[in-house]
Every structure is written in C-alpha cells, then in structure tokens.
Design an enzyme around this catalytic site. Sequence first.
Site, PDB file in Angstrom:
ATOM      1  N   GLU A  33       0.810  -1.218   0.000  1.00 18.83           N
ATOM      2  CA  GLU A  33       0.000   0.000   0.000  1.00 18.83           C
ATOM      3  C   GLU A  33       0.846   1.271   0.000  1.00 18.83           C
ATOM      4  O   GLU A  33       0.559   2.224  -0.718  1.00 18.83           O
ATOM      5  CB  GLU A  33      -0.927  -0.007   1.236  1.00 18.83           C
ATOM      6  CG  GLU A  33      -1.750   1.256   1.428  1.00 18.83           C
ATOM      7  CD  GLU A  33      -2.775   1.490   0.327  1.00 18.83           C
ATOM      8  OE1 GLU A  33      -3.507   0.554  -0.015  1.00 18.83           O
ATOM      9  OE2 GLU A  33      -2.825   2.605  -0.201  1.00 18.83           O
TER      10      GLU A  33
ATOM     11  N   GLY B  81      13.610  20.168   2.861  1.00 20.57           N
ATOM     12  CA  GLY B  81      13.840  18.735   2.965  1.00 20.57           C
ATOM     13  C   GLY B  81      12.909  17.900   2.106  1.00 20.57           C
ATOM     14  O   GLY B  81      12.892  16.673   2.201  1.00 20.57           O
TER      15      GLY B  81
ATOM     16  N   LYS C  15       5.309   4.881  -9.735  1.00 24.76           N
ATOM     17  CA  LYS C  15       4.024   4.679  -9.082  1.00 24.76           C
ATOM     18  C   LYS C  15       2.952   4.322 -10.105  1.00 24.76           C
ATOM     19  O   LYS C  15       2.083   3.481  -9.846  1.00 24.76           O
ATOM     20  CB  LYS C  15       3.660   5.917  -8.278  1.00 24.76           C
ATOM     21  CG  LYS C  15       4.589   6.020  -7.048  1.00 24.76           C
ATOM     22  CD  LYS C  15       4.771   7.420  -6.561  1.00 24.76           C
ATOM     23  CE  LYS C  15       5.655   7.436  -5.321  1.00 24.76           C
ATOM     24  NZ  LYS C  15       5.923   8.802  -4.855  1.00 24.76           N
TER      25      LYS C  15
END
Lengths: 334, 334
Positions: B144, B201, B219
């Site tokens: 997931e 960051g 993805k």
Amino acid sequence: MRVFICGFGTVGQGFAEVVARKQQYFVDKFGQDVRIVGVMDSKSYTVDPEGIDPLELVSRKQTTRRVGDETYTVSTEVLDKVDYDVLVEVSPTDVKTGGVGLINIRHALSNGKDVITVNKGPLALKFRELIDLAKANRCKFRFEGSVGGAMPIINLCRESLAGENIKSIRGIFNGTCNFILSKMDKGQPFEQALKEAQQMGYAETDPTNDIEGYDSACKVVILANSIFGKDVTFDDVQITGITSITEEAIALAASRNMVIRLIGEVSENKLEVSPRLIPKGHPLGISGTLNTAQILTDLAGPITVSGRGAGRLETASAVLSDLIAIMDERRREA
Amino acid sequence: MRVFICGFGTVGQGFAEVVARKQQYFVDKFGQDVRIVGVMDSKSYTVDPEGIDPLELVSRKQTTRRVGDETYTVSTEVLDKVDYDVLVEVSPTDVKTGGVGLINIRHALSNGKDVITVNKGPLALKFRELIDLAKANRCKFRFEGSVGGAMPIINLCRESLAGENIKSIRGIFNGTCNFILSKMDKGQPFEQALKEAQQMGYAETDPTNDIEGYDSACKVVILANSIFGKDVTFDDVQITGITSITEEAIALAASRNMVIRLIGEVSENKLEVSPRLIPKGHPLGISGTLNTAQILTDLAGPITVSGRGAGRLETASAVLSDLIAIMDERRREA
C-alpha cells in the site's frame, strides 16, 4: 445470494441495474449469483424465490409506476413472504420517526437477516439500537451509502484505517449546498444559485433539508456513531445552514483567497454543521456537487476523499460495495 | 506476529515506533502482540526470537547510526537467522536493478513468508514475478505505501471498490513537484521554488528523480500492474517532467483559472506522466506536498483520495494498514 429490496426509487432501481451488470463478477468471485427474490415500493410488491429479472423490474416500475401486481398494508408481512439473505433497505428517508425503513430494518435483523441501507433516518435516530440488534442476532449491518453516496468513508475508516486513531472528520456532505456556494463564488446571488440547483434537479422544491444543514447533520450523526463510537442523535448537532451567506461575505472571503463551504465536523467533543472559510486549493475547497471529507488521523495525518454524493448508480455502487463485503465475509466464515 | 524489518531509515524507524504505539490495539483486536524479531540496516543487524523493544532500536540507530552490533555481507543469510512471519522490506529503493530489496523480497516469499513493502524499485521492475512467487508459495504480499504514502489507493481499489470497473487513475504522485508547482503559482520561478523545496527537505540534493517525473512513473507502473492487471515496467511509461515549465506558462494557465500539475495517468491504453492543465477548484488542483488520485469507475463515477505522500509515521501508517489486513486474513483462515 438472495436479496430483498425495500424501496424502488432512484437507488433501488440503480441497485437492480447494478445487480444485472455485475452478475458475471459475482459468479467469478464468489461462485454464486445474486438473486432479487423480493421487491417492494410504497404500495406494491412482488416476490419469487427463484429470482426476478432485475431489468424487468426496472422497466415495469418505469412504465407502470409500480414494481409489482400485489398491494400491501404492512411491509413486514411482505418481508415474511419469501426467504432472503440480505435486506437492501433504500426506501425514502424519514428523519423524524425513521419511518417504514426503521420498521423494515428492525424486522430483518430480528429475523437474522443481514441488512444494507442508505436510509439516513433510521441511522440518525436509532443507531445504537440497530447495531445492538444486529450483534444480538449475529447479522451483518452495513450502510456505506448513507454518508456521501459513492464517496468511500465508513468502510474506509473502519477497515483500511482500522489501526489509526481518528481524531476528527470534517467534510462537505451535501452536494446541493456546495453547488450553490460554488455558483455564489462566481458572483451569483443565493436565490439565483438555489433556483439553478432546483432546475438542475439537485435541490428539491422544498430545499429546507439541504440548505438549513439538516441533511449534513444526519450524516455527521452517522459518522459520530459508527466511527467514533458515540450514541448521539440529530438533536445533538449544532447546525447553521447557508441561507444567511451574503454575496458580500463570499466576496470578502475571495479577497483573502478563501471560499465559504458548508462543513460538517465530528470529533471527540464536537458535532457541528456550519459555513466555514476554506483556503483556495485546500482539499475541502472544491467546487460543484461532489461530497468530500477530510479524516484526521494520528499516524497518516489528514486523508481526504471525495466522490459523488448522490445519483442512481453512484449510490447503488455503495450498496454494491457493502454487498461484496458481506459475500466476502460469509465466504470466509463458511 | 513476528516481524523482520529490512531497512531502518525513516520508514523503518517510523514503523518501529508505530508497533510500539499500537501494541494495545493488536492485543485487543487480534489477541496477540506484534514482535520485531529481526532488523537490518545497510551494514548491521540484530535478531532476537523473543522480540526486541522497538523504541530501543530507534534510539540505538539514532545514537550509533547502526541498528545492531553484528555486521553482514549477505542479507539473505541474516533473514535465515531467525524465524518470522512477515518481512517488512523498507530498504532504500533502487529503480535500476531492484537492489537488495528485490533480493530480500524474493528470499522471503520463496521461504513462505508474507511480505509488506513500500520499496518501489522491486515493484516497478519485477511485479509479475513477485506476485507469481507469492501465489506459488501461498504468501500474502502487500505494498500500500509504495504509491502515495499515507494516501489510501491500492487496498481501496482492490477492496472497497472491488466491484467497480476502474477505467482510469490520474493523480499527483510526487509531493516535491507539487510543492514546486504550488510555489510557482504564487509567482516564484522554478529554480527558486526548487531551492526552497530542498531547504524544506522535500527535494534531494539531486532532484532528478522527482522533477523529471521518474518517481511518479514508478508509481504509475505499480498501479498499472496491481490494479489494471498489466505487466509493464518503467520503460513503458511516457514521461515528461516539470523542468521546462515556465513562469509564463503558469501565468497563462492562471489567466484561464487553471493551474499546472504533474499528473500520472494509467488506463487500459495509457501509461503517462506529464504536466497538465487543471481547473482551479478541481480535486486534482490542490496545492502543497499532498499526493492525490482520481479513480474513474463505471458505477461510482470519479472518486478522489489524497494524503501525505511521504513522512516517517505517514508511510509507516500504510505499512500498518497492510499488517492489520494480513493479521485479519490470518485470523479468518485460522
């Protein structure tokens, strides 16, 4: 899998269509078909233990305005006329008494039948009683479509997010109000936006239930009870609708790069429906008739979902997801 | 439930923290605790069949930069040092070869262990092989967190939306790009927005993987394989990044009430990552570092989800949801 459908309006007919369309899926996944063995609308009914062609039911209803040849006075007597596994209770909602929907759900659960409903009245009024009744009779009781239509929320919170501590849910739970507010964003006054919503079929002739926030409040109650383990009803919600939102307020919000949205909120200590300022670009700042909800969790942070809050196939799709979950659980238990 | 964690960076440490925080939940819900019986980082390891205190592991790693006293050269030999039920593979991703993550996952599945991973490399390169290996060894294999971090998408599509025919998924799968584009909406030039993303960051010193769209492409591949049943890899994706988006293009879009967003799209015939024009107020037009996806289905219509695409506890929360699903399945099978 034998299904009895109570209520054969938009959602009931949509669900019958879905059953017809997904027959191959049921057989492939569960090795069994889904049979509609009984249907009733507000006056008539039809039952057949062998199953009734779903599309024939839809066309009969659309041509004759009745789903069956037989009439009845007591709905629970009709439920007793045929054996079924799951009651799909999608009759018109009555938020004052729970109406016939409450009676049907009680009857089915008392007789050990699983129940799927999108009927907000019984859930907003008698949630705890119905959950306890389901538990006592070892029945599955599901109601995904009662909040946000096709937008996944209840099963998502209870299953995918099972390990999360859900701190709050804030959302747009009424597409009609959001349509009106979106039109007002573009400079339309409230009355004109409401009229357009009525012409488009989004708002009823008497729009009170939507624009006063009552419909959103029912959904907040269902979320509080089902996800936060509360025992609250409609009267516990602090409600402000959208009728007093002025063009000036909308313009002022816009000048600060904000929009006004009717937000329902539920958390440990809050149960509220009210207009709120939302920054443009924020997930809760969407325009149009969609429903959306932001779930604040301890680990995942904010998770937002949106989808169509109403519609024939859209709401039926939520009933389908409950039906599949029930078939899946039954298979695992077998 | 005995867990072996491979990779003890941000996600691995976050997951250890989550295990510590949710111990009571595991006991209440499943009648058993979750024990970390082994952990390895890139150089060191530690194992204990009785379980290791998760917070001690985190503090040891943070003070010594190593998770264990022992060193190793072959990771699979470490996996064989202790018996475990689930491998949590969260080592750094290698999208060229699959790296040590691929080796560890193969080894665990071959030995009949369940696997949870958020490691995009092995999934983008060898999805079909790993799925087949899991099936052949009757292992559960979940991932997931590999797409969208805390944003629920894979399990949602495969479980809550199981009955839907999913036609397409379009989404923002890289928070760094969306942060940069959101800053550009406010008038910042690309270079300055990128620099700010690096200071915050969000972006790495070498931001290529994000801004050229490679991360989003991974993805898209995972979604195509896991939800659309495809057998594709990284090379099958048409990729355009955000490096050539000018301030003029952003301004032109804004004048038409649109924003530019880097959208990954997967459907029966499409596998693409590219900048697209999105209307303001559209669910895919959100600003900031969130990930979001719009799932187009046959019944429910469009369903949109969004959540944090990265982060210590956020990604760990996706691993937790997979772990709970596995514990739930095991309980039902028992």
